[in-house]
Design a protein around this motif. Structure first.
Motif, PDB file in Angstrom:
ATOM      1  N   VAL A   1      -0.286  -5.232   5.791  1.00 49.22           N
ATOM      2  CA  VAL A   1      -1.731  -5.240   6.041  1.00 49.22           C
ATOM      3  C   VAL A   1      -2.301  -3.830   5.940  1.00 49.22           C
ATOM      4  CG1 VAL A   1      -3.499  -5.612   7.817  1.00 49.22           C
ATOM      5  CG2 VAL A   1      -1.750  -7.358   7.409  1.00 49.22           C
ATOM      6  N   LEU A   2      -1.654  -2.877   6.580  1.00 47.88           N
ATOM      7  CA  LEU A   2      -2.170  -1.507   6.577  1.00 47.88           C
ATOM      8  C   LEU A   2      -2.217  -0.921   5.168  1.00 47.88           C
ATOM      9  CD1 LEU A   2      -0.360  -0.070   9.732  1.00 47.88           C
ATOM     10  CD2 LEU A   2      -2.729  -0.863   9.541  1.00 47.88           C
ATOM     11  N   LYS A   3      -1.180  -1.158   4.373  1.00 48.53           N
ATOM     12  CA  LYS A   3      -1.151  -0.628   3.005  1.00 48.53           C
ATOM     13  C   LYS A   3      -2.161  -1.344   2.111  1.00 48.53           C
ATOM     14  CE  LYS A   3       2.115   2.462   3.517  1.00 48.53           C
ATOM     15  NZ  LYS A   3       1.851   3.918   3.374  1.00 48.53           N
ATOM     16  N   SER A   4      -2.388  -2.625   2.346  1.00 46.40           N
ATOM     17  CA  SER A   4      -3.409  -3.350   1.589  1.00 46.40           C
ATOM     18  C   SER A   4      -4.792  -2.770   1.885  1.00 46.40           C
ATOM     19  CB  SER A   4      -3.377  -4.843   1.934  1.00 46.40           C
ATOM     20  OG  SER A   4      -2.197  -5.455   1.439  1.00 46.40           O
ATOM     21  N   CYS A   5      -5.025  -2.447   3.153  1.00 48.33           N
ATOM     22  CA  CYS A   5      -6.303  -1.840   3.526  1.00 48.33           C
ATOM     23  C   CYS A   5      -6.449  -0.451   2.898  1.00 48.33           C
ATOM     24  CB  CYS A   5      -6.416  -1.750   5.046  1.00 48.33           C
ATOM     25  SG  CYS A   5      -6.718  -3.333   5.853  1.00 48.33           S
ATOM     26  N   GLU A   6      -5.362   0.304   2.883  1.00 48.81           N
ATOM     27  CA  GLU A   6      -5.395   1.630   2.247  1.00 48.81           C
ATOM     28  C   GLU A   6      -5.754   1.498   0.764  1.00 48.81           C
ATOM     29  OE1 GLU A   6      -1.881   3.946   2.753  1.00 48.81           O
ATOM     30  OE2 GLU A   6      -1.880   3.749   4.939  1.00 48.81           O
ATOM     31  N   TYR A   7      -5.174   0.508   0.110  1.00 51.87           N
ATOM     32  CA  TYR A   7      -5.452   0.274  -1.309  1.00 51.87           C
ATOM     33  C   TYR A   7      -6.938  -0.036  -1.519  1.00 51.87           C
ATOM     34  CZ  TYR A   7      -5.453  -1.941  -5.905  1.00 51.87           C
ATOM     35  OH  TYR A   7      -5.733  -2.262  -7.210  1.00 51.87           O
ATOM     36  N   LEU A   8      -7.470  -0.920  -0.703  1.00 54.73           N
ATOM     37  CA  LEU A   8      -8.875  -1.302  -0.833  1.00 54.73           C
ATOM     38  C   LEU A   8      -9.799  -0.110  -0.583  1.00 54.73           C
ATOM     39  CD1 LEU A   8      -8.652  -4.734   1.013  1.00 54.73           C
ATOM     40  CD2 LEU A   8      -9.220  -4.417  -1.415  1.00 54.73           C
TER      41      LEU A   8
ATOM     42  N   LYS B   1      -8.954   3.200  -0.952  1.00 57.11           N
ATOM     43  CA  LYS B   1      -8.753   4.254  -1.952  1.00 57.11           C
ATOM     44  C   LYS B   1      -9.269   3.863  -3.329  1.00 57.11           C
ATOM     45  CE  LYS B   1      -5.127   7.099  -4.071  1.00 57.11           C
ATOM     46  NZ  LYS B   1      -3.671   7.433  -4.076  1.00 57.11           N
ATOM     47  N   HIS B   2      -9.013   2.641  -3.752  1.00 54.82           N
ATOM     48  CA  HIS B   2      -9.303   2.249  -5.129  1.00 54.82           C
ATOM     49  C   HIS B   2     -10.597   1.454  -5.305  1.00 54.82           C
ATOM     50  CE1 HIS B   2      -5.414   3.692  -6.497  1.00 54.82           C
ATOM     51  NE2 HIS B   2      -4.850   3.056  -5.485  1.00 54.82           N
ATOM     52  N   LEU B   3     -11.057   0.792  -4.237  1.00 54.56           N
ATOM     53  CA  LEU B   3     -12.226  -0.077  -4.400  1.00 54.56           C
ATOM     54  C   LEU B   3     -13.383   0.275  -3.473  1.00 54.56           C
ATOM     55  CD1 LEU B   3     -10.374  -3.500  -4.862  1.00 54.56           C
ATOM     56  CD2 LEU B   3     -11.351  -2.030  -6.631  1.00 54.56           C
ATOM     57  N   GLY B   4     -13.256   1.361  -2.728  1.00 52.16           N
ATOM     58  CA  GLY B   4     -14.375   1.858  -1.942  1.00 52.16           C
ATOM     59  C   GLY B   4     -14.690   1.110  -0.670  1.00 52.16           C
ATOM     60  N   PHE B   5     -13.744   0.342  -0.150  1.00 51.64           N
ATOM     61  CA  PHE B   5     -13.988  -0.349   1.124  1.00 51.64           C
ATOM     62  C   PHE B   5     -13.851   0.636   2.282  1.00 51.64           C
ATOM     63  CE2 PHE B   5     -13.261  -3.924  -1.595  1.00 51.64           C
ATOM     64  CZ  PHE B   5     -13.937  -4.985  -0.999  1.00 51.64           C
ATOM     65  N   GLU B   6     -14.536   0.337   3.366  1.00 53.03           N
ATOM     66  CA  GLU B   6     -14.401   1.125   4.594  1.00 53.03           C
ATOM     67  C   GLU B   6     -13.558   0.339   5.580  1.00 53.03           C
ATOM     68  OE1 GLU B   6     -17.828   3.289   6.250  1.00 53.03           O
ATOM     69  OE2 GLU B   6     -18.986   2.400   4.607  1.00 53.03           O
ATOM     70  N   ILE B   7     -12.589   1.001   6.182  1.00 54.49           N
ATOM     71  CA  ILE B   7     -11.658   0.337   7.089  1.00 54.49           C
ATOM     72  C   ILE B   7     -11.817   0.899   8.498  1.00 54.49           C
ATOM     73  CG2 ILE B   7      -9.265  -0.302   7.513  1.00 54.49           C
ATOM     74  CD1 ILE B   7     -10.328  -1.198   4.758  1.00 54.49           C
ATOM     75  N   THR B   8     -11.980   0.023   9.468  1.00 52.09           N
ATOM     76  CA  THR B   8     -11.971   0.405  10.874  1.00 52.09           C
ATOM     77  C   THR B   8     -10.692  -0.119  11.497  1.00 52.09           C
ATOM     78  OG1 THR B   8     -14.384   0.390  11.118  1.00 52.09           O
ATOM     79  CG2 THR B   8     -13.078   0.125  13.120  1.00 52.09           C
ATOM     80  N   GLN B   9      -9.904   0.783  12.090  1.00 50.70           N
ATOM     81  CA  GLN B   9      -8.687   0.383  12.782  1.00 50.70           C
ATOM     82  C   GLN B   9      -8.930   0.415  14.284  1.00 50.70           C
ATOM     83  OE1 GLN B   9      -5.174   2.607  11.751  1.00 50.70           O
ATOM     84  NE2 GLN B   9      -5.151   1.895   9.638  1.00 50.70           N
ATOM     85  N   LEU B  10      -8.821  -0.736  14.912  1.00 47.92           N
ATOM     86  CA  LEU B  10      -8.969  -0.807  16.357  1.00 47.92           C
ATOM     87  C   LEU B  10      -7.709  -0.304  17.042  1.00 47.92           C
ATOM     88  CD1 LEU B  10     -10.533  -4.385  16.725  1.00 47.92           C
ATOM     89  CD2 LEU B  10     -11.733  -2.201  16.504  1.00 47.92           C
ATOM     90  N   GLY B  11      -7.887   0.400  18.138  1.00 45.05           N
ATOM     91  CA  GLY B  11      -6.744   0.817  18.930  1.00 45.05           C
ATOM     92  C   GLY B  11      -6.290  -0.314  19.843  1.00 45.05           C
TER      93      GLY B  11
END
Length: 383
Positions: free
Chosen positions: A104-111, A113-123
Motif C-alpha cells: 500500500v505504501l509503495k503504491s501511494c508513493e508511485y501515485l 511521484k508519477h501521477l501527482g496525487f497527494e498522500i496523507t498518512q495518518l499516525g
C-alpha cells in the motif's frame, strides 16, 4: 523436538484438502477457462465455483465482485492505483496510515511521484490504532480514496474498520482495506464492514502461494494495472491461474467451516503464550494491544537485546519466528511500524514476532519458552 513453526503471519502450509483439490487441474482439467470449447467451459465452471467460495468467505453478495490476482500485493496495487486512476477527475487526494503494508505504501508513493496525487498518512497511537476523528479531520473536498489495513501484520492491531469505513461512506469516498492478515483469523463481512475494496492472499489461510483476490464492490470503477485480454471482467488481464484459484476456493471453504474452532484455539494458545512469557521474563514488552489483537499474533521485545541474535538462536533450536514482517526480513533497521508506535530504542531492536497456527500446541509453546530462557540468559551474559 521437531521443527516448530511460529511464522504463520508470513505464510501457512497448504492444507492437504487444498492440495488434493488442485491436483486434477494440472493435467486433467487443464484447458484455458477463456476458451469456448467444452474443456474450456469445464475449466471456466471450476474457476467460477472457486470465485463463489471466496465471495462466501467474505460475505460478498455477488461472485463477480471477486477479482483473482497473483496475491495480496497485486490486489493492493490494483485497489490503490486502479481506483485512484479511475477517479482522478474527482480529486487527487488519498488518505492512508503510516503503518500499512509496503504494498500500500509503495503504491501511494508511485501515485504521488508519477501521477501527482497527494498522500496523507495518518499516525497511530502506542498500540497501533487509528483515531477515527483524525480521519475525519483530514478529509478534503478532493479526497477520493481511503486505505486502512484491517489488522497489522507486525503487531496484530485490529483496526475499527467498520467505523472508519462509515466515515468514508458518509463523505462518498471509496474505502479499501488490506485484509490479508485477518482471513483465517477473524470473520469477514464486506457489507457489515462498509468497505468498497478488500485484499486477500490465499497462502495466509492455508491456500497456495501465487493467488489472491480483490473484492470490488459493484459500481466501483478501476483502471486495470495489467493490460492485455478481457479476463476477470476486464479488470485483470492474463490467462487465469485456474489451479491456484481452485486451491484458494477450497481453502476459503475450509476457513468458512472451521473458523470458530480455529479462533478459539488460537486465542487460547495466544493467552497461554503471553502469560508464560511474562511469568518467565523480566524487562519484556508486548508490542501492540492486549485486546483487539489478532489471535495468532505475539510480538514481544526483550530489553536491550537484538532480534537477529534471538532469531538465529531460535533457528538453531528448530524454532521459526520473525523480526517484524517477512517482507522486511533481513533488514537490521527498526520497522516503520515499531517507529510509528513510538517504541523506545532499547525495545525496538529486539522485537520478535511469533505467529501461531492451528497445528501448534501448548507443548510446543512450553519448549519455545524454555529455549528462550536459555537464549536470553546467554545473550545477556555476553553484554
Amino acid at each position: 523436538m521437531k521443527n516448530i513453526y511460529l511464522d504463520h503471519a508470513a505464510t501457512t502450509p497448504a492444507a492437504e484438502e487444498v492440495i488434493e483439490a488442485m491436483k486434477p487441474f494440472y493435467n486433467e482439467i487443464y484447458a484455458n477457462p477463456a476458451s469456448s470449447h467444452f474443456p474450456g467451459q469445464k475449466a471456466a465452471a471450476a474457476l467460477e465455483d472457486a470465485r463463489e467460495s471466496v465471495a462466501e468467505l467474505i460475505g460478498a453478495k455477488k461472485a463477480e465482485e471477486i477479482v483473482f490476482t497473483a496475491g495480496g500485493t497485486e490486489a493492493d496495487n490494483l485497489a490503490l492505483k486502479g481506483a485512484a486512476m479511475a477517479n482522478s477527475e474527482e480529486g487527487k487526494h488519498i488518505i492512508t496510515t503510516a503503518v500499512e503494508h509496503h504494498a500500500v505504501l509503495k503504491s501511494c508513493e508511485y501515485l504521488e511521484k508519477h501521477l501527482g496525487f497527494e498522500i496523507t498518512q495518518l499516525g497511530v497511537d502506542q498500540e497501533g490504532f487509528v483515531n477515527p476523528q483524525e480521519l475525519k479531520d483530514n478529509i478534503r473536498n478532493d479526497t477520493i480514496l481511503i486505505s486502512v489495513m484491517a489488522a497489522n501484520n507486525e503487531i496484530g492491531t485490529i483496526q475499527p474498520i467498520k467505523e472508519l469505513a462509515a466515515v468514508a461512506r458518509e463523505n462518498n469516498i471509496i474505502f479499501h482495506t488490506d485484509a490479508v492478515q485477518i482471513a483465517g483469523q477473524l470473520k469477514i463481512d464486506v457489507n457489515d464492514m462498509n468497505v468498497d475494496l478488500l485484499s486477500l492472499s490465499a497462502h495466509k489461510f492455508n491456500g497456495p502461494k501465487g493467488i489472491g483476490a480483490l473484492f470490488v464492490r459493484k459500481g466501483i470503477e478501476l483502471v486495470p494495472q495489467i493490460s492485455g485480454g478481457s479476463q476477470e471482467r476486464k479488470r485483470r488481464a492474463g490467462t487465469a491461474n485456474l489451479t491456484a484459484a481452485v486451491g484458494m476456493g477450497k481453502a476459503a471453504e475450509i476457513v468458512s467451516t472451521n473458523l470458530d474452532k480455529k479462533i478459539t484455539k488460537l486465542c487460547s494458545l495466544q493467552d497461554y503464550f503471553i502469560k508464560e512469557l511474562f511469568s518467565n521474563f523480566d524487562e519484556i514488552k508486548l508490542n501492540g494491544p492486549r485486546e483487539q489483537r489478532l489471535p495468532a499474533n505475539v510480538n514481544i521485545s526483550f530489553k536491550n537485546l537484538d532480534a537477529e541474535s534471538i532469531l538465529f538462536n531460535l533457528s538453531l533450536n528448530n524454532i521459526a519466528a520473525a523480526a517484524g514482517s517477512a517482507c522486511a526480513s533481513g533488514s537490521l533497521s527498526v520497522s516503520h511500524v515499531l517507529k510509528e508506535i513510538g517504541l523506545k530504542k532499547e525495545y525496538a531492536k529486539s522485537a520478535v514476532r511469533f505467529s501461531l497456527g492451528f497445528s501448534n500446541t501448548k507443548e510446543e509453546i512450553d519448549y519455545v519458552v524454555q529455549k528462550l530462557k536459555e537464549i536470553i540468559e546467554r545473550l545477556k551474559s555476553l553484554q
